[in-house]
Scaffold this active site. Structure first.
Site, PDB file in Angstrom:
ATOM      1  N   HIS A  20       0.724  -1.143   0.010  1.00  0.00           N
ATOM      2  CA  HIS A  20       0.008  -0.064   0.234  1.00  0.00           C
ATOM      3  C   HIS A  20       1.014   1.017  -0.013  1.00  0.00           C
ATOM      4  O   HIS A  20       0.678   2.215  -0.764  1.00  0.00           O
ATOM      5  CB  HIS A  20      -0.800  -0.088   1.268  1.00  0.00           C
ATOM      6  CG  HIS A  20      -1.949  -1.072   1.197  1.00  0.00           C
ATOM      7  ND1 HIS A  20      -2.120  -2.021   2.317  1.00  0.00           N
ATOM      8  CD2 HIS A  20      -2.928  -1.444   0.542  1.00  0.00           C
ATOM      9  CE1 HIS A  20      -2.947  -2.865   2.055  1.00  0.00           C
ATOM     10  NE2 HIS A  20      -3.571  -2.443   1.014  1.00  0.00           N
ATOM     11  N   LYS A  44     -16.160  -6.783   6.349  1.00  0.00           N
ATOM     12  CA  LYS A  44     -14.912  -7.740   6.360  1.00  0.00           C
ATOM     13  C   LYS A  44     -14.507  -8.107   7.647  1.00  0.00           C
ATOM     14  O   LYS A  44     -13.553  -8.809   7.725  1.00  0.00           O
ATOM     15  CB  LYS A  44     -13.926  -6.639   5.717  1.00  0.00           C
ATOM     16  CG  LYS A  44     -13.646  -6.998   4.011  1.00  0.00           C
ATOM     17  CD  LYS A  44     -12.302  -6.805   3.379  1.00  0.00           C
ATOM     18  CE  LYS A  44     -11.845  -7.509   2.417  1.00  0.00           C
ATOM     19  NZ  LYS A  44     -10.571  -7.037   1.834  1.00  0.00           N
ATOM     20  N   ARG A  93      -2.406  -5.875  -8.578  1.00  0.00           N
ATOM     21  CA  ARG A  93      -1.562  -6.833  -8.299  1.00  0.00           C
ATOM     22  C   ARG A  93      -1.073  -7.870  -9.302  1.00  0.00           C
ATOM     23  O   ARG A  93       0.023  -8.317  -9.477  1.00  0.00           O
ATOM     24  CB  ARG A  93      -1.796  -7.382  -6.690  1.00  0.00           C
ATOM     25  CG  ARG A  93      -1.351  -6.322  -5.696  1.00  0.00           C
ATOM     26  CD  ARG A  93      -2.075  -6.771  -4.423  1.00  0.00           C
ATOM     27  NE  ARG A  93      -3.498  -7.061  -4.711  1.00  0.00           N
ATOM     28  CZ  ARG A  93      -4.018  -7.746  -3.892  1.00  0.00           C
ATOM     29  NH1 ARG A  93      -3.522  -8.066  -2.705  1.00  0.00           N
ATOM     30  NH2 ARG A  93      -5.427  -7.965  -4.149  1.00  0.00           N
ATOM     31  N   SER A 131      -3.335  -8.229   2.707  1.00  0.00           N
ATOM     32  CA  SER A 131      -3.442  -8.052   4.436  1.00  0.00           C
ATOM     33  C   SER A 131      -3.668  -9.424   4.998  1.00  0.00           C
ATOM     34  O   SER A 131      -3.411  -9.706   6.005  1.00  0.00           O
ATOM     35  CB  SER A 131      -4.472  -6.958   4.812  1.00  0.00           C
ATOM     36  OG  SER A 131      -4.251  -5.694   4.028  1.00  0.00           O
TER      37      SER A 131
HETATM   38  N1  COA Z   1      -0.468  -4.076  -1.563  1.00  0.00           N
HETATM   39  C1  COA Z   1      -0.878  -5.037  -0.664  1.00  0.00           C
HETATM   40  N2  COA Z   1      -2.119  -5.462  -0.909  1.00  0.00           N
HETATM   41  C2  COA Z   1      -3.118  -4.856  -1.233  1.00  0.00           C
HETATM   42  C3  COA Z   1      -2.911  -3.878  -2.352  1.00  0.00           C
HETATM   43  C4  COA Z   1      -1.441  -3.486  -2.649  1.00  0.00           C
HETATM   44  N3  COA Z   1      -0.989  -2.537  -3.336  1.00  0.00           N
HETATM   45  N4  COA Z   1      -3.777  -3.526  -3.090  1.00  0.00           N
HETATM   46  C5  COA Z   1      -4.719  -4.351  -2.603  1.00  0.00           C
HETATM   47  N5  COA Z   1      -4.287  -5.107  -1.576  1.00  0.00           N
HETATM   48  C6  COA Z   1      -5.088  -6.050  -0.777  1.00  0.00           C
HETATM   49  C7  COA Z   1      -5.692  -5.575   0.354  1.00  0.00           C
HETATM   50  O1  COA Z   1      -4.517  -5.669   1.473  1.00  0.00           O
HETATM   51  C8  COA Z   1      -6.774  -6.530   0.687  1.00  0.00           C
HETATM   52  O2  COA Z   1      -6.335  -8.034   1.106  1.00  0.00           O
HETATM   53  P1  COA Z   1      -7.143  -8.820   1.948  1.00  0.00           P
HETATM   54  O3  COA Z   1      -8.740  -8.948   1.262  1.00  0.00           O
HETATM   55  O4  COA Z   1      -6.511 -10.073   2.210  1.00  0.00           O
HETATM   56  O5  COA Z   1      -7.686  -7.928   3.404  1.00  0.00           O
HETATM   57  C9  COA Z   1      -7.358  -6.905  -0.861  1.00  0.00           C
HETATM   58  O6  COA Z   1      -6.141  -6.468  -1.557  1.00  0.00           O
HETATM   59  C10 COA Z   1      -8.707  -6.083  -0.975  1.00  0.00           C
HETATM   60  O7  COA Z   1      -8.397  -4.676  -0.779  1.00  0.00           O
HETATM   61  P2  COA Z   1      -9.506  -3.753   0.288  1.00  0.00           P
HETATM   62  O8  COA Z   1      -8.826  -2.747   0.556  1.00  0.00           O
HETATM   63  O9  COA Z   1     -10.235  -4.327   1.015  1.00  0.00           O
HETATM   64  O10 COA Z   1     -10.302  -3.260  -1.163  1.00  0.00           O
HETATM   65  P3  COA Z   1     -11.405  -3.598  -2.014  1.00  0.00           P
HETATM   66  O11 COA Z   1     -11.051  -3.583  -3.468  1.00  0.00           O
HETATM   67  O12 COA Z   1     -12.310  -4.787  -1.564  1.00  0.00           O
HETATM   68  O13 COA Z   1     -12.248  -2.286  -1.903  1.00  0.00           O
HETATM   69  C11 COA Z   1     -13.306  -0.440  -0.905  1.00  0.00           C
HETATM   70  C12 COA Z   1     -12.576  -1.674  -0.673  1.00  0.00           C
HETATM   71  C13 COA Z   1     -13.256   0.315   0.523  1.00  0.00           C
HETATM   72  C14 COA Z   1     -12.497   0.442  -2.151  1.00  0.00           C
HETATM   73  C15 COA Z   1     -14.790  -0.799  -1.621  1.00  0.00           C
HETATM   74  O14 COA Z   1     -15.315  -1.727  -0.774  1.00  0.00           O
HETATM   75  C16 COA Z   1     -15.577   0.497  -1.494  1.00  0.00           C
HETATM   76  O15 COA Z   1     -15.453   1.446  -2.462  1.00  0.00           O
HETATM   77  N6  COA Z   1     -16.552   0.809  -0.404  1.00  0.00           N
HETATM   78  C17 COA Z   1     -17.383   1.916  -0.152  1.00  0.00           C
HETATM   79  C18 COA Z   1     -18.630   1.531  -0.578  1.00  0.00           C
HETATM   80  C19 COA Z   1     -18.964   1.884  -1.910  1.00  0.00           C
HETATM   81  O16 COA Z   1     -18.954   2.908  -2.603  1.00  0.00           O
HETATM   82  N7  COA Z   1     -19.354   0.730  -2.828  1.00  0.00           N
HETATM   83  C20 COA Z   1     -19.598   0.800  -4.259  1.00  0.00           C
HETATM   84  C21 COA Z   1     -18.324   0.171  -4.868  1.00  0.00           C
HETATM   85  S1  COA Z   1     -18.696  -0.326  -6.291  1.00  0.00           S
END
Ligand code: COA
Length: 161
Positions: A20, A44, A93, A131
């Site tokens: 990150h 989550k 990734r 994570s």
């Molecule tokens: N380095 C390390 N790990 C990374 C990474 C990086 N550069 N990029 C992503 N990851 C990993 C995270 O650690 C996480 O791992 P885990 O699942 O093992 O915990 C995984 O990728 C997913 O990341 P996360 O941060 O949970 O993101 P997501 O892609 O699921 O999206 C939000 C989360 C908050 C952006 C999304 O749920 C959101 O926008 N929520 C708000 C409500 C909303 O608007 N919803 C409509 C969306 S269309």
């Protein structure tokens, strides 16, 4: 005077990893201001509280300029709009991330046409990180020091998760 280009980098950050932080540093080369947006994301069932997740990131950024860390619990596009951000940054990734991220990017565009999603490629050394992997390795006493900031590693290794 031209308008400040503001981007947001959203995620759950449970906890923040060096992957990150790599994306945050890369984004700061492209934008005037970056908002790292930490989702409450109760679905989550995060290991760390929202305050802990925000504070870990703040500490990991070591006083870096032009970046702030804020929690959010609403629609990402609304949060972006409210903060004058025109770009959502996501790290890609692996190819396997793409389908889900594309779907989310298209849905966000559907919600707000004025906001673009930008996919960034992390350093190769962090492209396998997540994570959950970090927590799993820590749980079994594995070495996570090269993958997360030192204080995150110490905290995870001291916990009984
Ligand atoms: N380095 C390390 N790990 C990374 C990474 C990086 N550069 N990029 C992503 N990851 C990993 C995270 O650690 C996480 O791992 P885990 O699942 O093992 O915990 C995984 O990728 C997913 O990341 P996360 O941060 O949970 O993101 P997501 O892609 O699921 O999206 C939000 C989360 C908050 C952006 C999304 O749920 C959101 O926008 N929520 C708000 C409500 C909303 O608007 N919803 C409509 C969306 S269309």
């Amino acid at each position: 005077m031209s308008k400040k280009k503001i981007a947001i980098y959203p995620g759950t950050f449970d906890p923040v990893t060096n992957g990150h932080i790599d994306i945050i540093n890369r984004s700061l080369n492209l934008f005037d201001h970056l908002i790292v947006s930490v989702a409450l994301n109760p679905k989550k069932n995060p290991t760390f509280s929202i305050d802990q997740r925000v504070n870990f990131i703040k500490k990991g950024l070591k006083g870096l300029k032009n970046v702030e860390v804020l929690p959010f619990d609403n629609l990402l596009t609304d949060f972006a709009h409210f903060n004058d951000a025109s770009v959502i940054i996501k790290g890609l990734r692996a190819i396997s991330d793409f389908e889900y991220e594309l779907q989310m990017g298209l849905m966000n565009r559907n919600l707000d046409q004025s906001i673009e999603t930008l996919f960034m490629i992390p350093s190769l050394e962090y492209s396998f990180l997540s994570s959950s992997f970090i927590k799993e390795i820590a749980k079994h006493g594995g070495d996570i020091h090269k993958l997360v900031p030192t204080f995150v590693a110490e905290k995870l290794l001291s916990m009984n998760i």
